[in-house]
Design an enzyme around this catalytic site. Sequence first.
Site, PDB file in Angstrom:
ATOM      1  CB  SER A 245      -1.016   0.092   1.373  1.00 53.09           C
ATOM      2  OG  SER A 245      -2.139  -0.981   0.972  1.00 53.09           O
TER       3      SER A 245
ATOM      4  CE  LYS B  84      -4.691   2.135  -0.401  1.00 52.59           C
ATOM      5  NZ  LYS B  84      -3.975   0.771  -0.022  1.00 52.59           N
TER       6      LYS B  84
ATOM      7  CB  SER C  63      -3.939   2.091   4.032  1.00 49.78           C
ATOM      8  OG  SER C  63      -3.382   1.394   2.943  1.00 49.78           O
TER       9      SER C  63
END
Length: 325
Positions: A97, A100, A154
């Site tokens: 993640s 992101k 997230s």
Amino acid sequence: MVTVLVILILCLTAIGIAYLIHSGSKKDYVIDYETKNYNKSLYKGDTFAKDLCVTSNNVSLEGYADDDSLGAAGLFDIKNNTVLYADNIHTQLYPASTTKVMTAYVALKYGNLDDIVTISENAVNLDADAQVCGFEAGDQVSMYDLMNGLLLYSGNDAALAIAEHVGGSVEAFVQKMNEEAKALGATNTNFVNPHGLHDPQQYTTAYDLYLMFNACSKNPTFIDIISQKSYSATITSADGDQWTTEWIPTNYYSAGEATPPEGVNVLGGKTGTTDEAGSCVILYNQDMESNPYISVIMGADTKTILYDDMTALLAVGVGTKSSKN
């Protein structure tokens, strides 16, 4: 005399070429460099890299012991454009993640934070164990709220909703992610989705991640969002009802589950965890004089190792600087 000089130059050039062809180790190095394409434009020095921390090698940090179990680690002094520590920062790894970060960069560059976004069926069509903000198809939420869900909590559903809204489709948004990453010098990176759920064709490096995070940090909104200890979002459901939800940061320092070393202020950052990527985190930090640093660790076996190593790295690389001033 001129003719002799020209002949001499040609001879030396020929010798150099012959060396590259016949010297196995040198040839391997050249081919490896060309294949991996280690941000070649950065090493030209005077242009693209003038405001960046740059190194093509590992950099040791006195007082910090390397942890060979990690995938990569780096510490960057933003004020002085200096790499304070580097271990495998050009090795391609799965980002999880931390992807992101680039999603946020594209969204902040091309999106409107005042927009109201309608959550699609596709945005909530995720595996049951995926990290999500909890949206349902038809919900309406502001882009600003989505950005908080993306960076603090997230949420993979937030990432998809942002991609569809800003890019028109997930595919078009991901294409823009790759274009912008390359423009920032992140040439060892490839994205196939905006959230970081595992795909073997999605990869980055600790150094590329620094480049992307550093670019995001130039936007005050990004810093404002990642610096929060929590965020309450307002969602309007398809039938018109409104409800609120609170998102707590996934990075342990902001959530109060890890304590920064003395002399270090961890403003916030972005985490990433999958089985394939291990535990990752990239952080924006300040010393006691508010000088900025970016730190990153990728591929830790556990979150305990991740934060223990990060605390040790920040203590030596940032905290000691504060204590000496």
